[in-house]
Scaffold this motif. Structure first.
Motif, mmCIF file in Angstrom:
data_model
loop_
_atom_site.group_PDB
_atom_site.id
_atom_site.type_symbol
_atom_site.label_atom_id
_atom_site.label_comp_id
_atom_site.label_asym_id
_atom_site.label_seq_id
_atom_site.Cartn_x
_atom_site.Cartn_y
_atom_site.Cartn_z
ATOM 1 N N LEU A 141 -6.010 -1.190 -0.365
ATOM 2 C CA LEU A 141 -5.233 -1.517 0.824
ATOM 3 C C LEU A 141 -3.763 -1.741 0.467
ATOM 4 O O LEU A 141 -2.871 -1.252 1.164
ATOM 5 C CB LEU A 141 -5.810 -2.748 1.516
ATOM 6 C CG LEU A 141 -5.091 -3.205 2.771
ATOM 7 C CD1 LEU A 141 -5.266 -2.182 3.888
ATOM 8 C CD2 LEU A 141 -5.594 -4.559 3.213
ATOM 9 N N GLN A 142 -3.505 -2.458 -0.614
ATOM 10 C CA GLN A 142 -2.130 -2.734 -1.003
ATOM 11 C C GLN A 142 -1.379 -1.463 -1.378
ATOM 12 O O GLN A 142 -0.203 -1.312 -1.039
ATOM 13 C CB GLN A 142 -2.088 -3.729 -2.158
ATOM 14 C CG GLN A 142 -2.454 -5.123 -1.726
ATOM 15 C CD GLN A 142 -2.182 -6.143 -2.804
ATOM 16 O OE1 GLN A 142 -1.275 -5.995 -3.603
ATOM 17 N NE2 GLN A 142 -2.972 -7.206 -2.822
ATOM 18 N N GLN A 143 -2.028 -0.543 -2.069
ATOM 19 C CA GLN A 143 -1.361 0.707 -2.433
ATOM 20 C C GLN A 143 -1.076 1.563 -1.202
ATOM 21 O O GLN A 143 -0.010 2.171 -1.102
ATOM 22 C CB GLN A 143 -2.185 1.469 -3.459
ATOM 23 C CG GLN A 143 -2.171 0.791 -4.810
ATOM 24 C CD GLN A 143 -2.941 1.543 -5.865
ATOM 25 O OE1 GLN A 143 -3.391 2.659 -5.655
ATOM 26 N NE2 GLN A 143 -3.089 0.927 -7.026
ATOM 27 N N ASN A 144 -1.988 1.586 -0.255
ATOM 28 C CA ASN A 144 -1.747 2.323 0.986
ATOM 29 C C ASN A 144 -0.669 1.638 1.826
ATOM 30 O O ASN A 144 0.107 2.311 2.503
ATOM 31 C CB ASN A 144 -3.043 2.510 1.769
ATOM 32 C CG ASN A 144 -3.875 3.637 1.204
ATOM 33 O OD1 ASN A 144 -3.571 4.802 1.399
ATOM 34 N ND2 ASN A 144 -4.925 3.286 0.461
ATOM 35 N N GLN A 145 -0.575 0.321 1.767
ATOM 36 C CA GLN A 145 0.491 -0.393 2.465
ATOM 37 C C GLN A 145 1.842 -0.095 1.812
ATOM 38 O O GLN A 145 2.835 0.096 2.499
ATOM 39 C CB GLN A 145 0.230 -1.903 2.471
ATOM 40 C CG GLN A 145 1.300 -2.694 3.205
ATOM 41 C CD GLN A 145 1.399 -2.337 4.663
ATOM 42 O OE1 GLN A 145 0.422 -2.413 5.397
ATOM 43 N NE2 GLN A 145 2.582 -1.926 5.115
ATOM 44 N N PHE A 146 1.878 -0.036 0.475
ATOM 45 C CA PHE A 146 3.110 0.338 -0.215
ATOM 46 C C PHE A 146 3.535 1.740 0.209
ATOM 47 O O PHE A 146 4.714 1.987 0.477
ATOM 48 C CB PHE A 146 2.934 0.282 -1.738
ATOM 49 C CG PHE A 146 4.140 0.776 -2.473
ATOM 50 C CD1 PHE A 146 5.210 -0.062 -2.715
ATOM 51 C CD2 PHE A 146 4.220 2.098 -2.898
ATOM 52 C CE1 PHE A 146 6.342 0.403 -3.364
ATOM 53 C CE2 PHE A 146 5.344 2.569 -3.543
ATOM 54 C CZ PHE A 146 6.413 1.721 -3.783
ATOM 55 N N LEU A 147 2.580 2.669 0.267
ATOM 56 C CA LEU A 147 2.884 4.030 0.703
ATOM 57 C C LEU A 147 3.470 4.021 2.109
ATOM 58 O O LEU A 147 4.449 4.721 2.390
ATOM 59 C CB LEU A 147 1.626 4.905 0.659
ATOM 60 C CG LEU A 147 1.790 6.334 1.170
ATOM 61 C CD1 LEU A 147 2.740 7.122 0.279
ATOM 62 C CD2 LEU A 147 0.435 7.021 1.254
ATOM 63 N N ALA A 148 2.920 3.225 3.013
ATOM 64 C CA ALA A 148 3.436 3.126 4.379
ATOM 65 C C ALA A 148 4.884 2.647 4.373
ATOM 66 O O ALA A 148 5.743 3.233 5.038
ATOM 67 C CB ALA A 148 2.569 2.178 5.203
ATOM 68 N N ASP A 149 5.148 1.600 3.606
ATOM 69 C CA ASP A 149 6.506 1.066 3.537
ATOM 70 C C ASP A 149 7.466 2.087 2.940
ATOM 71 O O ASP A 149 8.586 2.256 3.415
ATOM 72 C CB ASP A 149 6.528 -0.222 2.720
ATOM 73 C CG ASP A 149 5.742 -1.348 3.365
ATOM 74 O OD1 ASP A 149 5.463 -1.280 4.584
ATOM 75 O OD2 ASP A 149 5.385 -2.301 2.648
ATOM 76 N N TRP A 150 7.020 2.763 1.887
ATOM 77 C CA TRP A 150 7.873 3.743 1.207
ATOM 78 C C TRP A 150 8.156 4.946 2.110
ATOM 79 O O TRP A 150 9.295 5.396 2.207
ATOM 80 C CB TRP A 150 7.214 4.187 -0.101
ATOM 81 C CG TRP A 150 8.047 5.105 -0.920
ATOM 82 C CD1 TRP A 150 9.102 4.760 -1.712
ATOM 83 C CD2 TRP A 150 7.891 6.521 -1.037
ATOM 84 N NE1 TRP A 150 9.611 5.893 -2.305
ATOM 85 C CE2 TRP A 150 8.886 6.988 -1.913
ATOM 86 C CE3 TRP A 150 6.992 7.436 -0.487
ATOM 87 C CZ2 TRP A 150 9.021 8.318 -2.250
ATOM 88 C CZ3 TRP A 150 7.122 8.765 -0.817
ATOM 89 C CH2 TRP A 150 8.133 9.199 -1.691
#
Length: 171
Positions: A141-150
């Motif tokens: 979830l955190q990696q997909n959230q980072f991708l969203a932010d990026w």
């Protein structure tokens, strides 16, 4: 207020044992928030398509975000899935390093999911914590959230270079 009175008023997870205060851990098993993860993956799919709408005709899209260079690259195409590699490099790579994220776009489901982040492949949905590599329980979830932010940062701040021979009035 005496110490015994404070402990007596404390929640039941604190108990007094031989003059020391011990905190009992009533830890619930970690549960994956699938609704949040799926919503995030669906939003990331839309974000990527806004940055790279012509991915079916071209294999790369390049633009700048501040001093960083970003390249979105198609690695593999199939009927329902496309694999992308997202690169970001800086002028000061020795200090800031590179960002490399491999993602899978599931066109039938309209979802984009992180497949590899930096050198970490095969992200598990859940990790026991603590673990030897110190991944968080909700690492996926955190990696997909980072991708969203990026992706959102790239969309808001990205600047594509104009090819030679074109003027601004021709757009």
């Amino acid at each position: 207020m005496p110490w015994a009175a404070i402990v007596a008023q404390a929640p039941d997870f604190i108990q007094e044992r031989r003059g020391t205060v011990v905190q009992r851990v009533n830890k619930q098993p970690f549960k994956i928030d699938l609704v949040r993860l799926h919503a995030l993956c669906e939003a990331n799919y839309v974000r990527l398509l806004r940055l790279f709408p012509d991915y079916e005709q071209g294999n790369t899209r390049e633009f700048s975000v501040g001093t960083a260079k970003v390249r979105l690259e198609v690695l593999e195409r199939s009927r329902y899935t496309t694999f992308f590699r997202l690169h970001q490099s800086h002028a000061e790579d020795r200090w800031l390093g590179h960002l490399v994220v491999d993602v899978r776009a599931y066109h039938d489901a309209g979802m984009l999911e992180v497949g590899a982040f930096q050198s970490h492949r095969q992200i598990q949905a859940r990790y026991h914590y603590p673990n030897s590599r110190m991944f968080q329980q909700d690492e996926k979830l955190q990696q997909n959230q980072f991708l969203a932010d990026w992706l959102e940062h790239c969309r808001a701040n990205g600047r594509a270079s104009i090819p030679a021979g074109f003027s601004r009035s021709s757009f």
